[in-house]
Design a protein around this motif. Structure first.
Motif, PDB file in Angstrom:
ATOM      1  N   LYS A 151       0.812  -1.167   0.016  1.00 42.14           N
ATOM      2  CA  LYS A 151       0.028  -0.098  -0.012  1.00 42.14           C
ATOM      3  C   LYS A 151       0.935   1.201   0.175  1.00 42.14           C
ATOM      4  CE  LYS A 151      -4.064   2.001   0.807  1.00 42.14           C
ATOM      5  NZ  LYS A 151      -4.109   2.905  -0.472  1.00 42.14           N
ATOM      6  N   GLU A 152       1.884   1.222   0.688  1.00 38.47           N
ATOM      7  CA  GLU A 152       2.810   2.378   0.938  1.00 38.47           C
ATOM      8  C   GLU A 152       3.538   2.507  -0.675  1.00 38.47           C
ATOM      9  OE1 GLU A 152       7.140   2.648   2.776  1.00 38.47           O
ATOM     10  OE2 GLU A 152       5.718   2.412   4.435  1.00 38.47           O
ATOM     11  N   LEU A 153       3.861   1.427  -1.147  1.00 37.36           N
ATOM     12  CA  LEU A 153       4.586   1.572  -2.502  1.00 37.36           C
ATOM     13  C   LEU A 153       3.547   2.238  -3.494  1.00 37.36           C
ATOM     14  CD1 LEU A 153       6.189  -1.859  -2.868  1.00 37.36           C
ATOM     15  CD2 LEU A 153       7.395   0.611  -2.657  1.00 37.36           C
ATOM     16  N   PHE A 154       2.263   1.600  -3.602  1.00 36.16           N
ATOM     17  CA  PHE A 154       1.177   2.122  -4.258  1.00 36.16           C
ATOM     18  C   PHE A 154       0.822   3.586  -4.238  1.00 36.16           C
ATOM     19  CE2 PHE A 154      -3.243   2.652  -5.357  1.00 36.16           C
ATOM     20  CZ  PHE A 154      -3.463   2.076  -6.760  1.00 36.16           C
ATOM     21  N   ASP A 155       0.737   3.863  -2.928  1.00 37.64           N
ATOM     22  CA  ASP A 155       0.286   5.385  -2.656  1.00 37.64           C
ATOM     23  C   ASP A 155       1.500   6.192  -3.171  1.00 37.64           C
ATOM     24  OD1 ASP A 155      -1.964   4.659  -1.812  1.00 37.64           O
ATOM     25  OD2 ASP A 155      -1.683   4.533   0.420  1.00 37.64           O
ATOM     26  N   GLY A 156       2.839   5.553  -2.907  1.00 38.28           N
ATOM     27  CA  GLY A 156       3.852   6.628  -3.114  1.00 38.28           C
ATOM     28  C   GLY A 156       4.020   6.874  -4.711  1.00 38.28           C
ATOM     29  N   ILE A 157       3.778   5.879  -5.471  1.00 40.12           N
ATOM     30  CA  ILE A 157       4.100   5.895  -6.863  1.00 40.12           C
ATOM     31  C   ILE A 157       3.003   6.691  -7.423  1.00 40.12           C
ATOM     32  CG2 ILE A 157       3.537   4.777  -9.174  1.00 40.12           C
ATOM     33  CD1 ILE A 157       5.002   2.400  -7.675  1.00 40.12           C
ATOM     34  N   SER A 166       1.132   9.197  -5.953  1.00 39.16           N
ATOM     35  CA  SER A 166       1.503  10.458  -5.419  1.00 39.16           C
ATOM     36  C   SER A 166       2.530  11.322  -5.987  1.00 39.16           C
ATOM     37  CB  SER A 166       1.981  10.527  -3.802  1.00 39.16           C
ATOM     38  OG  SER A 166       2.219  11.794  -3.398  1.00 39.16           O
ATOM     39  N   GLU A 167       3.619  10.526  -6.611  1.00 41.81           N
ATOM     40  CA  GLU A 167       4.482  11.084  -7.192  1.00 41.81           C
ATOM     41  C   GLU A 167       4.053  11.247  -8.700  1.00 41.81           C
ATOM     42  OE1 GLU A 167       8.918   9.529  -9.023  1.00 41.81           O
ATOM     43  OE2 GLU A 167       8.430   9.226  -6.850  1.00 41.81           O
ATOM     44  N   LEU A 168       3.165  10.574  -9.395  1.00 48.34           N
ATOM     45  CA  LEU A 168       2.764  10.683 -10.820  1.00 48.34           C
ATOM     46  C   LEU A 168       1.819  11.866 -10.634  1.00 48.34           C
ATOM     47  CD1 LEU A 168       2.330   6.981 -11.953  1.00 48.34           C
ATOM     48  CD2 LEU A 168       4.216   8.603 -12.383  1.00 48.34           C
ATOM     49  N   GLU A 169       1.130  12.010  -9.669  1.00 44.22           N
ATOM     50  CA  GLU A 169       0.084  13.210  -9.493  1.00 44.22           C
ATOM     51  C   GLU A 169       0.625  14.416 -10.013  1.00 44.22           C
ATOM     52  OE1 GLU A 169      -2.249  13.060  -6.258  1.00 44.22           O
ATOM     53  OE2 GLU A 169      -3.184  11.353  -6.166  1.00 44.22           O
ATOM     54  N   ASN A 170       1.779  14.566  -9.545  1.00 42.99           N
ATOM     55  CA  ASN A 170       2.444  15.890  -9.494  1.00 42.99           C
ATOM     56  C   ASN A 170       3.340  16.134 -11.039  1.00 42.99           C
ATOM     57  OD1 ASN A 170       1.783  16.670  -7.186  1.00 42.99           O
ATOM     58  ND2 ASN A 170       3.562  15.572  -6.343  1.00 42.99           N
ATOM     59  N   THR A 187       1.975  11.422 -17.670  1.00 41.74           N
ATOM     60  CA  THR A 187       2.319   9.965 -17.154  1.00 41.74           C
ATOM     61  C   THR A 187       1.495   8.741 -17.669  1.00 41.74           C
ATOM     62  OG1 THR A 187       1.117  10.577 -15.181  1.00 41.74           O
ATOM     63  CG2 THR A 187       3.459  11.302 -15.239  1.00 41.74           C
ATOM     64  N   TYR A 188       2.210   7.641 -17.629  1.00 40.10           N
ATOM     65  CA  TYR A 188       1.187   6.518 -17.911  1.00 40.10           C
ATOM     66  C   TYR A 188       1.640   5.562 -16.871  1.00 40.10           C
ATOM     67  CZ  TYR A 188       1.138   8.977 -22.327  1.00 40.10           C
ATOM     68  OH  TYR A 188       0.854   9.880 -23.371  1.00 40.10           O
ATOM     69  N   ASN A 189       0.754   4.684 -15.998  1.00 46.17           N
ATOM     70  CA  ASN A 189       0.744   3.894 -15.189  1.00 46.17           C
ATOM     71  C   ASN A 189       0.173   2.729 -15.679  1.00 46.17           C
ATOM     72  OD1 ASN A 189       1.658   2.485 -13.102  1.00 46.17           O
ATOM     73  ND2 ASN A 189       0.804   3.931 -11.642  1.00 46.17           N
ATOM     74  N   TRP A 190       0.914   1.703 -16.068  1.00 50.83           N
ATOM     75  CA  TRP A 190       0.263   0.455 -16.598  1.00 50.83           C
ATOM     76  C   TRP A 190       0.502  -1.082 -15.815  1.00 50.83           C
ATOM     77  CZ3 TRP A 190       2.866   2.815 -20.960  1.00 50.83           C
ATOM     78  CH2 TRP A 190       2.099   3.439 -22.074  1.00 50.83           C
ATOM     79  N   ILE A 191      -0.564  -1.733 -15.705  1.00 52.09           N
ATOM     80  CA  ILE A 191      -0.322  -2.910 -15.180  1.00 52.09           C
ATOM     81  C   ILE A 191      -0.022  -3.815 -16.422  1.00 52.09           C
ATOM     82  CG2 ILE A 191      -1.190  -4.778 -13.954  1.00 52.09           C
ATOM     83  CD1 ILE A 191      -0.212  -3.075 -12.031  1.00 52.09           C
ATOM     84  N   ILE A 192       0.652  -4.644 -16.327  1.00 51.76           N
ATOM     85  CA  ILE A 192       1.151  -5.656 -17.564  1.00 51.76           C
ATOM     86  C   ILE A 192       0.162  -7.043 -17.062  1.00 51.76           C
ATOM     87  CG2 ILE A 192       2.642  -7.203 -18.846  1.00 51.76           C
ATOM     88  CD1 ILE A 192       4.877  -5.214 -17.903  1.00 51.76           C
ATOM     89  N   TYR A 193      -0.733  -7.396 -18.101  1.00 52.82           N
ATOM     90  CA  TYR A 193      -1.338  -8.572 -18.023  1.00 52.82           C
ATOM     91  C   TYR A 193      -0.709  -9.442 -18.957  1.00 52.82           C
ATOM     92  CZ  TYR A 193      -4.845  -5.936 -15.316  1.00 52.82           C
ATOM     93  OH  TYR A 193      -5.211  -5.074 -14.277  1.00 52.82           O
ATOM     94  N   TYR A 194      -0.827 -10.735 -18.571  1.00 52.77           N
ATOM     95  CA  TYR A 194      -0.304 -11.718 -19.387  1.00 52.77           C
ATOM     96  C   TYR A 194      -1.399 -12.845 -19.360  1.00 52.77           C
ATOM     97  CZ  TYR A 194       2.337 -15.821 -21.193  1.00 52.77           C
ATOM     98  OH  TYR A 194       2.850 -16.739 -21.845  1.00 52.77           O
ATOM     99  N   ILE A 251       4.586  -1.166 -16.068  1.00 55.81           N
ATOM    100  CA  ILE A 251       5.524  -0.145 -16.969  1.00 55.81           C
ATOM    101  C   ILE A 251       5.123   1.213 -16.206  1.00 55.81           C
ATOM    102  CG2 ILE A 251       6.087   0.633 -19.034  1.00 55.81           C
ATOM    103  CD1 ILE A 251       5.609  -2.340 -20.167  1.00 55.81           C
ATOM    104  N   ILE A 252       5.720   2.120 -16.050  1.00 59.74           N
ATOM    105  CA  ILE A 252       5.679   3.486 -15.611  1.00 59.74           C
ATOM    106  C   ILE A 252       6.332   4.292 -16.995  1.00 59.74           C
ATOM    107  CG2 ILE A 252       5.823   5.405 -14.286  1.00 59.74           C
ATOM    108  CD1 ILE A 252       5.418   3.236 -11.950  1.00 59.74           C
ATOM    109  N   ALA A 253       5.562   4.996 -17.385  1.00 56.78           N
ATOM    110  CA  ALA A 253       6.163   6.138 -18.280  1.00 56.78           C
ATOM    111  C   ALA A 253       5.900   7.455 -17.971  1.00 56.78           C
ATOM    112  CB  ALA A 253       5.787   6.255 -19.784  1.00 56.78           C
ATOM    113  N   ASP A 254       7.175   8.126 -16.846  1.00 55.45           N
ATOM    114  CA  ASP A 254       6.751   9.220 -16.383  1.00 55.45           C
ATOM    115  C   ASP A 254       7.617  10.281 -16.112  1.00 55.45           C
ATOM    116  OD1 ASP A 254       8.774   7.807 -14.886  1.00 55.45           O
ATOM    117  OD2 ASP A 254       7.731   8.080 -12.921  1.00 55.45           O
ATOM    118  N   ARG A 255       8.963  10.344 -16.840  1.00 56.33           N
ATOM    119  CA  ARG A 255       9.870  11.193 -16.747  1.00 56.33           C
ATOM    120  C   ARG A 255      10.271  11.912 -17.914  1.00 56.33           C
ATOM    121  NH1 ARG A 255      13.548   7.504 -13.073  1.00 56.33           N
ATOM    122  NH2 ARG A 255      11.742   6.221 -13.129  1.00 56.33           N
TER     123      ARG A 255
END
Length: 172
Positions: A47-53, A55-59, A63-70, A78-82
């Motif tokens: 939960k801490e990791l999820f909230d941290g990511i 929070s960082e992406l909100e600013n 940004t793109y924050n994808w879960i990979i489904y196989y 995959i995160i494309a954010d910087r």
């Protein structure tokens, strides 16, 4: 928004799927110092990791924050954010894959899918990896990323310094 190709789908990140991907502590799995440990994360840590990511992406813009489904199972992220201010029209990708799915070509296909999409908006895509992460180096070679530069002593962990190797793929 969802991106699909064959058995791979990239979808918006939700906490339920993030939990499945981050079952293990990726800092123990990076193989930087040849000391892979399969240490499970607690629900509180996930939960801490999820909230941290998030929070960082909100600013940040674009940004793109994808879960990979196989095969409909959440296996990575995959995160494309910087956006790189020093390089015109570029974005940086980072990624993780649950260790149960390593060596199956999933990340190669997922990054390829993300790059195909991102090249609609960017001219350059950057990916970095740290000293000792030979799996990422091999992956970037397979994806035709080219070496760009080395950032010496980019990170330290447990009083050990690692370099960061920056690779680039350019829109042709």
């Amino acid at each position: 928004m969802s991106l699909i190709k064959n058995d791979i789908e990239l979808k918006e990140c939700t906490f339920e799927d993030f939990k499945k991907v981050y079952e293990y502590d990726f800092s123990k799995l990076t193989n930087i110092w040849q000391d892979i440990e399969y240490v499970k994360n607690s629900l509180e840590r996930i939960k801490e990791l999820f909230d941290g990511i998030n929070s960082e992406l909100e600013n940040q813009n674009n940004t793109y924050n994808w879960i990979i489904y196989y095969k409909n199972v959440p296996v990575g992220q995959i995160i494309a954010d910087r956006e790189n201010k020093k390089m015109n029209n570029s974005i940086e990708l980072s990624y993780n894959l649950h260790p149960d799915y390593w060596g199956k070509g999933i990340m190669k296909d997922a990054i390829g899918l993300a790059c195909d999409y991102l090249f609609n908006f960017y001219d350059n895509i950057l990916i970095c990896y740290c000293t000792g992460n030979e799996k990422s180096k091999k992956l970037l070679d397979k994806l035709n990323f080219k070496y760009y530069k080395t950032i010496k002593n980019a990170y330290s962990r447990n009083n050990k310094f690692v370099d960061e190797f920056v690779y680039i793929k350019e829109l042709i």
